[in-house]
Design a protein around this motif. Structure first.
Motif, mmCIF file in Angstrom:
data_model
loop_
_atom_site.group_PDB
_atom_site.id
_atom_site.type_symbol
_atom_site.label_atom_id
_atom_site.label_comp_id
_atom_site.label_asym_id
_atom_site.label_seq_id
_atom_site.Cartn_x
_atom_site.Cartn_y
_atom_site.Cartn_z
ATOM 1 N N LYS A 117 0.826 -1.204 0.000
ATOM 2 C CA LYS A 117 0.000 0.000 0.000
ATOM 3 C C LYS A 117 0.863 1.258 0.000
ATOM 4 O O LYS A 117 0.536 2.257 -0.655
ATOM 5 N N LYS A 171 0.933 4.300 -2.888
ATOM 6 C CA LYS A 171 0.741 5.711 -2.527
ATOM 7 C C LYS A 171 1.925 6.558 -2.962
ATOM 8 O O LYS A 171 1.770 7.604 -3.615
ATOM 9 N N ARG A 172 3.137 6.113 -2.631
ATOM 10 C CA ARG A 172 4.321 6.923 -2.924
ATOM 11 C C ARG A 172 4.633 7.002 -4.416
ATOM 12 O O ARG A 172 5.156 8.016 -4.897
ATOM 13 N N GLU A 222 2.463 9.777 -5.766
ATOM 14 C CA GLU A 222 2.960 11.093 -5.349
ATOM 15 C C GLU A 222 4.259 11.447 -6.058
ATOM 16 O O GLU A 222 4.455 12.595 -6.497
#
Length: 413
Positions: free
Chosen positions: A285, A289-290, A293
């Motif tokens: 997860k 997410k990273r 970004e």
């Protein structure tokens, strides 16, 4: 232990049938959700043995139940049925010459991952356990699963769809066992480990939006190739600098990078795709997410835009239940003709993971490279030259039979 002589007799008696089934299925391979012939062969065999059979689960899957003569736990066993769009390069009398349509293209088809062996093994186990029905203290549930190798256009199917369509209902398994033929072990070797044994398998795509301009005047546009290149490097800093490498390893690879049509034109867009492999769901997860970004911020710094998309058909890591693995290790060690050994986790993906999320699971690797040959140099699964030593099939039958009978017996104590 009183059942062992009977089990040994049945497993040996079924060996030649298992080999014949494997030849037949190998010669008639079918891709994901196309396994109609294979499923019909399986269903007919199970019905002849007295199993309660449900067909058409998740398109072509087969779920069968056999209630033993004594009360006890429900043991689920799983085999995957689909082949791969690969042209066979193994010189066998039963080599595949099959062709079909896949994702709109005409392709060759081969059982390059050993799933034909898995089906034949579980058909053999079905016969062994049916022969011992009255003495079995529990219930057997067999799952012949389609499309383990995934489907075109990221269609969600396979194990998740079988579960959604009630494969684990009425009755719900107490445990689930599975196996995989592998070339990196020699025949006779049974590889296992507690905890993660295969990785998650996620496909991602990255879209970078720039602004077209002439290659001699880059300041008049936004270069998506430069931005994309920086994103590739940025992803690697997540792997090397942002995740705790002492907890679990991980792999993040970009496999395609497509942009432009001419050497002196900076294009509007760039597209990339790749794979993410992890062994821990929280780490998985975090990566997702990273990565989003990182791509977005790098693109903004260059005046462009970027979006990361993860396909919905990703697989979770396959995690062997630690307690169940410890409980069943003695059973693996007493499989006739087998040598049980702890092996390192692998970076391949397996959707057995979803079954193991619903009940304690144990997934093992069965060596398929002939004794005397260096397994480290054998052609890997998915190779057009993938080869299975047929002696490994009997070991697979013995392994799943041993696990099933021993677990039921232990539950009686």
């Amino acid at each position: 232990m009183p059942l062992y002589p009977q089990m040994a007799e049945w497993t040996k008696a079924v060996e030649q049938k298992v080999i014949a089934w494997r030849h037949d299925i190998h010669q008639h391979p079918e891709l994901g959700n196309q396994e109609k012939r294979t499923a019909a062969l399986v269903a007919a065999h199970l019905k002849s043995l007295g199993y309660e059979v449900r067909e058409g689960v998740a398109v072509t899957g087969v779920v069968a139940t056999l209630k033993g003569g004594k009360p006890g736990p429900v043991v689920a066993l799983r085999a995957d049925m689909d082949a791969l769009p690969v042209k066979e390069q193994v010189d066998l009398p039963f080599a595949s010459k099959a062709r079909t349509t896949w994702d709109g293209k005409e392709v060759d088809v081969m059982h390059a991952c050993g799933h034909n062996g898995h089906v034949a093994i579980l058909m053999g186990v079905a016969e062994v356990l049916a022969g011992m029905k009255e003495q079995l203290p529990g219930t057997i549930k067999l799952m012949f699963q389609p499309a383990e190798e995934k489907l075109p256009s990221a269609e969600i199917g396979v194990a998740r769809r079988m579960l959604a369509e009630g494969a684990f209902n009425s009755p719900k398994p107490d445990v689930v066992f599975g196996l995989h033929l592998v070339s990196f072990l020699n025949t006779g070797e049974i590889g296992y480990k507690p905890g993660p044994i295969t990785a998650s398998s996620d496909t991602f795509k990255v879209s970078v939006k720039g602004r077209q301009t002439h290659g001699s005047q880059p300041w008049l546009g936004v270069d998506p190739i430069v931005i994309g290149s920086q994103i590739v490097l940025g992803f690697q800093t997540i792997a090397s600098r942002q995740v705790n490498v002492t907890k679990e390893p991980s792999v993040l690879s970009v496999g395609t990078f497509q942009a432009g049509t001419r050497y002196n034109i900076i294009p509007d867009n760039a597209e990339m795709s790749g794979t993410l492999r992890t062994y821990d769901d929280e780490m998985r997860k975090f990566y997702i997410k990273r990565m989003g970004e990182t791509a977005e911020h790098i693109a903004q710094s260059g005046g462009g835009e970027a979006h990361v998309h993860f396909e919905a058909d990703g697989y979770a890591p396959t995690i062997n239940d630690a307690k169940l693995t410890a409980q069943m290790t003695p059973s693996l060690e007493r499989v006739p003709g087998g040598k049980a050994m702890v092996i390192p986790k692998g970076t391949g993906g397996e959707d057995f993971s979803f079954f193991a999320q619903q009940a304690p699971g144990l997934f093992v690797m069965i060596g398929a490279t002939p004794v005397g040959k260096d397994a480290s140099k054998a052609e890997p699964n998915h190779s057009p030259r993938f080869f299975v030593d047929e002696s490994s099939l009997l070991l697979g039958v013995r392994t799943l039979s041993q696990l099933s009978v021993d677990y039921m017996a232990m539950a009686q104590k």
